[in-house]
Design a protein around this motif. Structure first.
Motif, PDB file in Angstrom:
ATOM      1  N   GLY A 114      89.529  33.188  21.158  1.00 34.78           N
ATOM      2  CA  GLY A 114      90.903  33.467  20.710  1.00 34.78           C
ATOM      3  C   GLY A 114      91.242  32.803  19.396  1.00 34.78           C
ATOM      4  O   GLY A 114      92.403  32.799  18.983  1.00 34.78           O
ATOM      5  N   SER A 115      90.250  32.266  18.714  1.00 31.86           N
ATOM      6  CA  SER A 115      90.537  31.540  17.469  1.00 31.86           C
ATOM      7  C   SER A 115      90.317  32.433  16.255  1.00 31.86           C
ATOM      8  O   SER A 115      89.720  33.501  16.348  1.00 31.86           O
ATOM      9  CB  SER A 115      89.645  30.301  17.364  1.00 31.86           C
ATOM     10  OG  SER A 115      88.352  30.680  16.961  1.00 31.86           O
ATOM     11  N   ALA A 116      90.801  31.932  15.112  1.00 30.69           N
ATOM     12  CA  ALA A 116      90.548  32.595  13.834  1.00 30.69           C
ATOM     13  C   ALA A 116      89.873  31.568  12.942  1.00 30.69           C
ATOM     14  O   ALA A 116      90.497  30.572  12.550  1.00 30.69           O
ATOM     15  CB  ALA A 116      91.856  33.078  13.217  1.00 30.69           C
ATOM     16  N   LEU A 117      88.613  31.779  12.667  1.00 27.33           N
ATOM     17  CA  LEU A 117      87.860  30.833  11.842  1.00 27.33           C
ATOM     18  C   LEU A 117      88.021  31.216  10.374  1.00 27.33           C
ATOM     19  O   LEU A 117      87.641  32.313   9.962  1.00 27.33           O
ATOM     20  CB  LEU A 117      86.387  30.839  12.254  1.00 27.33           C
ATOM     21  CG  LEU A 117      85.437  29.932  11.477  1.00 27.33           C
ATOM     22  CD1 LEU A 117      85.903  28.480  11.485  1.00 27.33           C
ATOM     23  CD2 LEU A 117      84.019  30.023  12.051  1.00 27.33           C
ATOM     24  N   VAL A 118      88.611  30.313   9.615  1.00 24.67           N
ATOM     25  CA  VAL A 118      88.904  30.575   8.205  1.00 24.67           C
ATOM     26  C   VAL A 118      87.769  30.017   7.342  1.00 24.67           C
ATOM     27  O   VAL A 118      87.441  28.833   7.437  1.00 24.67           O
ATOM     28  CB  VAL A 118      90.244  29.905   7.806  1.00 24.67           C
ATOM     29  CG1 VAL A 118      90.553  30.164   6.334  1.00 24.67           C
ATOM     30  CG2 VAL A 118      91.385  30.422   8.686  1.00 24.67           C
ATOM     31  N   VAL A 119      87.178  30.887   6.532  1.00 28.17           N
ATOM     32  CA  VAL A 119      86.068  30.483   5.648  1.00 28.17           C
ATOM     33  C   VAL A 119      86.440  30.980   4.255  1.00 28.17           C
ATOM     34  O   VAL A 119      86.037  32.073   3.832  1.00 28.17           O
ATOM     35  CB  VAL A 119      84.734  31.089   6.132  1.00 28.17           C
ATOM     36  CG1 VAL A 119      83.568  30.566   5.293  1.00 28.17           C
ATOM     37  CG2 VAL A 119      84.500  30.800   7.612  1.00 28.17           C
ATOM     38  N   ASP A 120      87.272  30.198   3.562  1.00 33.15           N
ATOM     39  CA  ASP A 120      87.931  30.748   2.361  1.00 33.15           C
ATOM     40  C   ASP A 120      87.933  29.816   1.155  1.00 33.15           C
ATOM     41  O   ASP A 120      88.739  30.000   0.236  1.00 33.15           O
ATOM     42  CB  ASP A 120      89.370  31.154   2.709  1.00 33.15           C
ATOM     43  CG  ASP A 120      90.277  29.959   2.962  1.00 33.15           C
ATOM     44  OD1 ASP A 120      89.756  28.833   3.084  1.00 33.15           O
ATOM     45  OD2 ASP A 120      91.506  30.144   3.029  1.00 33.15           O
ATOM     46  N   GLY A 121      87.075  28.800   1.148  1.00 33.73           N
ATOM     47  CA  GLY A 121      87.020  27.902  -0.014  1.00 33.73           C
ATOM     48  C   GLY A 121      88.306  27.109  -0.204  1.00 33.73           C
ATOM     49  O   GLY A 121      88.548  26.567  -1.278  1.00 33.73           O
ATOM     50  N   GLY A 122      89.145  27.068   0.837  1.00 29.78           N
ATOM     51  CA  GLY A 122      90.366  26.257   0.771  1.00 29.78           C
ATOM     52  C   GLY A 122      91.631  27.006   0.386  1.00 29.78           C
ATOM     53  O   GLY A 122      92.708  26.411   0.316  1.00 29.78           O
TER      54      GLY A 122
END
Ligand code: NAD
Length: 258
Positions: free
Chosen positions: A241-249
């Motif tokens: 149920g999570s949202a993993l953010v991989v966005d350089g900040g």
């Protein structure tokens, strides 16, 4: 190199960009991979690359917005490899005429919804029974950082579709949490793939995005594929149920350092 041993994975949009790199990575980690894409030639090439590297893969031509074709895609996984444990719902479109509230054509809105949101739902719908029959699994749905914050460079259909992916994924996760199926979203920042090639080729549009990335560069497809691998594998066994953010900040920043 064994994080997906004995697992069967379906990856959509696996003919290009993030999906293609993920297909190779998942195969390197031991998965048998269904390499699915609307571009059957690209899917074939990607599967051949995996086979040449000693991995196991089968290509499938599929339009993720077509219920029958999506069901057939999952059937290939079950028929060829005996089950399904991982679904990486990665296929997506980002049309050039998707713009602001007033100027986005309704046909463009519909197409984006059909591929980016309905396609994810259809994938989940086809995969869940196969995963239950396989003893459980992990679904990774690709959203985007734009699902978490508004952008002045508007792309309303794309943004709305990705917001829908987050909401759908949460409900899916809760509904199947006790049945052994985990579901998570992945929110990439801007990644150098064919999806953004036109936009990033224009120095002004490129720089307009770059100034918002604290790390100071665009992401690489393998940086998203590795996050998808974590969510797909048992290493994330308590994550759902999570949202993993991989966005350089990007989503952490109010003002980006010079
Ligand atoms: P890409 O264009 O390189 O790859 C997308 C793939 O999806 C292509 O191979 C394309 O043929 C396939 N596809 C398109 N429509 C399809 C359909 N109807 N059925 C099956 N396959 C279809 O793009 P990418 O950058 O690798 O994007 C992968 C995912 O990541 C997308 O969901 C995208 O929205 C998301 N994403 C990308 C970025 C980025 O900056 N590149 C950022 C955030 C999210």
């Amino acid at each position: 190199m064994d994080r997906l041993v004995d697992k069967v994975a379906v990856i959509t949009g696996a003919g290009s960009g993030i999906g293609r790199v993920a297909a190779r990575l998942f195969a390197d980690e031991g998965a048998s991979v269904v390499v699915a894409d609307i571009d059957a030639d690209q899917a074939g090439e990607a599967a051949a690359e995996i086979a040449a590297a000693g991995g196991t893969a089968v290509p499938v031509g599929v339009d993720v917005s077509d219920e029958r074709e999506v069901a057939d895609m999952v059937e290939v996984a079950v028929g060829r490899f005996g089950g399904l444990h991982v679904l990486f719902n990665n296929a997506g479109v980002f049309p050039a005429d998707d713009g602001g509230i007033l100027d986005t054509p309704p046909d463009t809105w519909q197409r984006v919804m059909d591929v980016n949101l309905k396609g994810v739902w259809l994938g989940c719908r086809a995969a869940v029974p196969a995963m239950l029959a396989s003893g459980g699994g992990s679904i990774v749905n690709v959203a985007s950082f734009v699902a978490l914050m508004g952008a002045a460079t508007a792309q309303v259909a794309y943004t709305a579709s990705k917001g829908g992916v987050l909401a759908l994924t949460r409900e899916l996760a809760v509904e199947y949490a006790r049945s052994g199926i985990r579901a998570n979203s992945l929110c990439p920042g801007p990644i150098e793939t064919p999806l953004l090639s036109e936009l990033l080729a224009d120095p002004e549009r490129r720089n307009r995005r770059l100034v918002h990335i604290p790390i100071g560069r665009f992401g690489r497809p393998e940086e998203i594929a590795r996050a998808a691998l974590f969510l797909a594998s048992d290493e994330s066994s308590f994550v759902t149920g999570s949202a993993l953010v991989v966005d350089g900040g990007i989503t952490a920043a109010y003002v980006t350092p010079e």
